[in-house]
Every structure is written in C-alpha cells, then in structure tokens.
Write a protein that holds these residues in place. Structure first.
Motif, short mmCIF file in Angstrom:
data_model
loop_
_atom_site.label_atom_id
_atom_site.label_comp_id
_atom_site.label_asym_id
_atom_site.label_seq_id
_atom_site.Cartn_x
_atom_site.Cartn_y
_atom_site.Cartn_z
N SER A 1 42.01 39.70 40.46
CA SER A 1 43.10 39.11 41.24
C SER A 1 42.71 37.68 41.57
O SER A 1 41.68 37.44 42.20
N SER A 2 43.54 36.72 41.13
CA SER A 2 43.25 35.31 41.39
C SER A 2 44.55 34.53 41.38
O SER A 2 45.31 34.59 40.42
N ASP A 3 44.82 33.78 42.46
CA ASP A 3 46.06 33.02 42.57
C ASP A 3 45.92 31.60 42.05
O ASP A 3 46.79 31.09 41.35
N THR B 1 39.38 44.36 36.45
CA THR B 1 40.65 44.00 37.06
C THR B 1 40.41 42.81 37.97
O THR B 1 39.61 42.89 38.91
N GLU C 1 45.44 39.35 35.56
CA GLU C 1 46.03 38.60 36.66
C GLU C 1 45.44 37.23 36.92
O GLU C 1 45.81 36.60 37.91
N ASN D 1 38.32 40.38 43.38
CA ASN D 1 39.40 39.75 44.14
C ASN D 1 38.98 38.33 44.47
O ASN D 1 38.14 38.11 45.34
N THR E 1 36.26 45.56 39.88
CA THR E 1 37.39 44.82 40.45
C THR E 1 36.87 43.56 41.11
O THR E 1 35.92 43.62 41.90
N THR F 1 41.22 35.85 45.28
CA THR F 1 42.40 35.18 45.84
C THR F 1 42.04 34.14 46.90
O THR F 1 42.87 33.28 47.22
N THR G 1 34.81 40.87 46.47
CA THR G 1 35.77 39.94 47.05
C THR G 1 35.06 38.63 47.31
O THR G 1 34.07 38.58 48.05
#
Length: 339
Positions: free
Chosen positions: A312-314, A310, A329, A291, A289, A293, A269
């Motif tokens: 996760s990024s906005d 995997t 993502e 993260n 994984t 974000t 993260t």
C-alpha cells in the motif's frame, strides 16, 4: 556481631587450619559501614554476612553468602568466587581473568545489583535490576518465580552482556538501557529498548512485544509465534534484521529492513522517510504486507525479495527489483517489478 555506628574493620584469618573455614559477620548498626578484609581466607572457605547494617568486603577470595543480610553490601573480589546476595543493594567488582558467580535469588524486584571491573560475571536468578560496567564476559539469567504480579527488570550496561529470559514471561517486561551490546536469548517477556543505543540481538520463543532502541537490531521468532516490533526509535540509515519461522508485525519503521523470515506473516508499516530499502529475502511461504502510505511524494521505497507482496503506497516512488514476484497498489514502480 557489631552494633557500632563508628568505624569498624575486621580482618579474617584461617589460622592455618586445614579444611574449609567458615566465619559469620553480623552488622545491625543503623549507620556507618563495617569493613571486612578477606585476609587469609581462600577458595573453599565461606564468609557469611547477616544483619541490616552496611558491610564492605575487600580482597574477597573466599565464597560469600549474604542471603540473610538486608543492608547494603559492597564486594571487591580478587579471585574466582561464588556470591549469594542478600536483599539489599549489592555492588561487586571482579579482577581481570577471574569470574564471580552470583546467585541473586534474594534480591527483590527493584533492588539494584551493580557489577564492575575487568573480570567476568555469571549472574543467575535475577529479579532485581542490574547496572553493569564490567568489561569481561557477563551473562545474566532472569527469575520471575518468586514475584507477586507482573515483573519489571531493568538492565543497564555500558559493555557487552548476554541476558537469558529465564522464568520471566507473559505480562513481564525487560527493559534494556545503555550503549553496550545486548544479546537476549529465549525471550518470552516483553522487551523495551527505547533508551538503549548499542546493538541488540534477540531470540524470541513466544508471542512478544519489542520496542527497539536506536542501535542495529536483530530479532528471530519461533514458528507459530509473533513478535510485535515498534521500531520508531530506529533512525533512517539503521538496519532492522528479522529471521526465523515466526511472524512479525513491524510499525514505525524508518530504518532499512533485512528479512530472511519465512513461514509466518510479515507486516511492515513504514514511517515518512526519504529513502528506505525493505529486503524480504528468498523465502516464499507466509504472507508479506508493506504499508508505505506514510511516505510522501519523492520518497523512495526499494523492495527486494522472492515472495509475493501486498503493498500500500499513495505517494512514494517504489522500486521493485526483478526478483519480486508480485507487487500491488504502488503509485510508481521503477525497475524490474510490475506496475
């Protein structure tokens, strides 16, 4: 035996005797320091200290046993010596090219052992705390066998030092402080390095929690075990290096990550950082994984590695190198990876 609170000085003399010589010095004075000069005592001879009073030993060339001493003990060694500490705070200096072998079994949790000088130190059975300023080769092995409840050991060093986990374990905490380079072997206890600024290298052998310092940090983990790594103290531009067949859960990552870990689950993260590189190596077993974000618009995350990932990024811009097998993502993906 001395009970005097005045100035008391003793010089040892083996009187030319053949074979080993033993002397016992006891100080029970409520104040003041009894000074003991090594004199003609030598290798094979033994000086035993006892009592609650403070004792200072100069020119130590004999072996020293202070296991029944409860007062403060200060030692200046000038040869290869063996020292068994007492219960009280203990300070030892050693000379260039010589080694002090220190058995700290008698020191209780929270009591300070201080090492200094240009010589070498091998410290065993440490449950107390350690402050090291010695510039020689220094190693310390921890011992939690005699502790009641969880153990907390703090090791402060301005110089390079090797710390063996020894018998401290689950529920115990080892805290590292200072600018020295730390090498930790066999880690089974939790590790807190928040105020350490030097490089730290850790070989973990159990499920552990590690809070990093600000210096470059290298961690290996054993198959079937997981290291929980809080990397908040590491700054942008630093490097966290991971290896081994175990798992890793990394949080608060501002630094770059270089991982050759293969076999366990790797979860990362990130913090909000302008640029970051996460290199996941050539391994393809285990899960990965990321993260991201917390990263915001115009932040750039670069990903490399061979295994599936995997993501996760906005808002971050994500650059996935051509060796990335799969990425999910990401808001933006530049380079050879898929969108």
């Amino acid at each position: 035996t001395s009970t005097s609170t005045g100035t008391v000085a003793v010089t040892l003399d083996d009187d030319g005797l053949s074979g080993a010589v033993n002397a016992t010095i006891t100080n029970t004075a409520a104040s003041g320091t009894l000074t003991v000069a090594n004199g003609t005592f030598a290798d094979g001879d033994t000086l035993t200290l006892a009592g609650s009073g403070a004792i200072s030993v100069t020119g130590l060339a004999a072996n020293l046993v202070a296991t029944t001493a409860t007062g403060v003990v200060t030692v200046a060694a000038v040869d290869d010596v063996s020292i068994a500490t007492g219960e009280g705070a203990t300070t030892i200096s050693e000379t260039t090219g010589k080694t002090a072998t220190v058995n700290a079994e008698a020191l209780v949790d929270g009591t300070l052992l201080t090492t200094s000088g240009a010589g070498n130190f091998t410290v065993t059975n440490l449950l107390g705390d350690l402050t090291n300023e010695a510039t020689g080769t220094v190693s310390v092995a921890l011992d939690g066998n005699d502790a009641v409840g969880d153990v907390g050991v703090t090791i402060t060093s301005s110089e390079a030092i090797t710390v063996a986990n020894g018998t401290v374990g689950d529920g115990d905490t080892v805290t590292l402080v200072g600018a020295g380079a730390f090498t930790v072997t066999g880690l089974a206890a939790d590790l807190v390095v928040t105020t350490a600024t030097g490089a730290v290298s850790v070989a973990a052998v159990d499920d552990v929690s590690i809070t990093t310092g600000s210096g470059a940090t290298t961690i290996s983990e054993t198959a079937g075990k997981t290291a929980l790594v809080n990397a908040t103290a590491m700054s942008d531009g630093g490097t966290l290096t991971l290896s081994g067949a175990g798992g890793f859960t990394v949080t608060g990552l501002q630094a770059d990550l270089s991982s050759s870990a293969d076999g366990g689950a790797l979860s990362v993260t990130t913090a909000d950082v302008a640029t970051q590189t996460i290199a996941l190596g050539s391994g393809t077993t285990g899960t990965r994984t990321v993260n991201a974000t917390a990263m915001t618009d115009n932040d750039v995350l670069t990903l490399t590695g061979s295994g599936a990932l995997t993501l996760s990024s906005d808002d971050a811009d994500v650059k996935a190198a051509s060796d990335r097998k799969s990425v999910g993502e990401g808001k933006r993906v530049a380079g050879g990876g898929p969108r």
